[in-house]
Design a protein around this motif. Structure first.
Motif, PDB file in Angstrom:
ATOM      1  N   ARG A 110       0.814  -1.219   0.000  1.00 46.94           N
ATOM      2  CA  ARG A 110       0.000   0.000   0.000  1.00 46.94           C
ATOM      3  C   ARG A 110       0.846   1.267   0.000  1.00 46.94           C
ATOM      4  NH1 ARG A 110      -5.143  -0.666  -1.620  1.00 46.94           N
ATOM      5  NH2 ARG A 110      -6.018  -2.498  -0.628  1.00 46.94           N
ATOM      6  N   LEU A 111       2.140   1.147   0.327  1.00 47.07           N
ATOM      7  CA  LEU A 111       3.014   2.318   0.321  1.00 47.07           C
ATOM      8  C   LEU A 111       3.472   2.695  -1.083  1.00 47.07           C
ATOM      9  CD1 LEU A 111       5.188   1.641   3.474  1.00 47.07           C
ATOM     10  CD2 LEU A 111       3.341   3.276   3.222  1.00 47.07           C
TER      11      LEU A 111
ATOM     12  N   SER B  65      -2.102   3.285  -3.415  1.00 43.19           N
ATOM     13  CA  SER B  65      -2.617   4.097  -2.316  1.00 43.19           C
ATOM     14  C   SER B  65      -3.152   5.413  -2.863  1.00 43.19           C
ATOM     15  CB  SER B  65      -1.505   4.377  -1.303  1.00 43.19           C
ATOM     16  OG  SER B  65      -1.948   5.305  -0.353  1.00 43.19           O
TER      17      SER B  65
ATOM     18  N   LYS C 121      -0.211   8.266  -0.564  1.00 41.69           N
ATOM     19  CA  LYS C 121       1.064   7.682  -0.146  1.00 41.69           C
ATOM     20  C   LYS C 121       1.775   8.569   0.875  1.00 41.69           C
ATOM     21  CE  LYS C 121       5.515   6.087  -1.796  1.00 41.69           C
ATOM     22  NZ  LYS C 121       6.428   6.002  -2.900  1.00 41.69           N
TER      23      LYS C 121
ATOM     24  N   LEU D 286       0.491   7.946   4.373  1.00 42.18           N
ATOM     25  CA  LEU D 286       0.985   6.678   4.889  1.00 42.18           C
ATOM     26  C   LEU D 286       2.438   6.793   5.328  1.00 42.18           C
ATOM     27  CD1 LEU D 286      -0.599   4.087   2.432  1.00 42.18           C
ATOM     28  CD2 LEU D 286      -1.346   4.692   4.743  1.00 42.18           C
TER      29      LEU D 286
ATOM     30  N   GLN E 249       3.846   6.198   9.029  1.00 40.57           N
ATOM     31  CA  GLN E 249       4.907   5.228   9.286  1.00 40.57           C
ATOM     32  C   GLN E 249       6.046   5.889  10.070  1.00 40.57           C
ATOM     33  OE1 GLN E 249       6.949   3.589   5.855  1.00 40.57           O
ATOM     34  NE2 GLN E 249       6.966   1.575   6.828  1.00 40.57           N
TER      35      GLN E 249
ATOM     36  N   LEU F  23       1.657   3.713  11.858  1.00 39.70           N
ATOM     37  CA  LEU F  23       1.379   2.770  10.774  1.00 39.70           C
ATOM     38  C   LEU F  23       2.291   1.567  10.927  1.00 39.70           C
ATOM     39  CD1 LEU F  23      -0.131   2.250   8.055  1.00 39.70           C
ATOM     40  CD2 LEU F  23       1.888   3.176   6.933  1.00 39.70           C
TER      41      LEU F  23
ATOM     42  N   CYS G 292       3.309  -1.888   8.960  1.00 32.10           N
ATOM     43  CA  CYS G 292       3.216  -2.560   7.668  1.00 32.10           C
ATOM     44  C   CYS G 292       3.508  -4.042   7.830  1.00 32.10           C
ATOM     45  CB  CYS G 292       4.208  -1.958   6.686  1.00 32.10           C
ATOM     46  SG  CYS G 292       3.823  -0.268   6.229  1.00 32.10           S
TER      47      CYS G 292
END
Length: 82
Positions: A19-20, A25, A28, A31, A35, A40, A42
């Motif tokens: 999804r990154l 996404s 992005k 996200l 992260q 977040l 993963c």
């Protein structure tokens, strides 16, 4: 997420790593920020993220907010719906 953070909860999102990527996404950059600040988590792209989510919530004694009914786990777990 903001709603629950504003109530004082620690909030984490668990998503597959793919999804990154830009094409997977709608945001992005969001996200990446999540992260970087630790909100977040993963999973490996081929990992079973539902199982990781449920195991993490069990280990942390955490609530799950999701539109997934986790039907494949109903015989293993007792899930409360609100």
């Amino acid at each position: 997420m903001n709603y629950f953070e504003n109530l004082g909860f620690e909030v984490r999102a668990i998503v597959p790593e793919y999804r990154l990527r830009n094409e997977r996404s709608s945001n992005k950059q969001l996200l990446q920020v999540m992260q970087e600040n630790g909100s977040l988590i993963c999973t490996a792209s081929k990992a079973y993220d539902d199982r990781i989510l449920l195991e993490s919530a069990t280990r942390l004694n955490a609530a799950i907010v999701s539109n997934d009914f986790f039907r494949e786990f109903n015989n293993l777990l007792k899930i409360a719906s609100i």
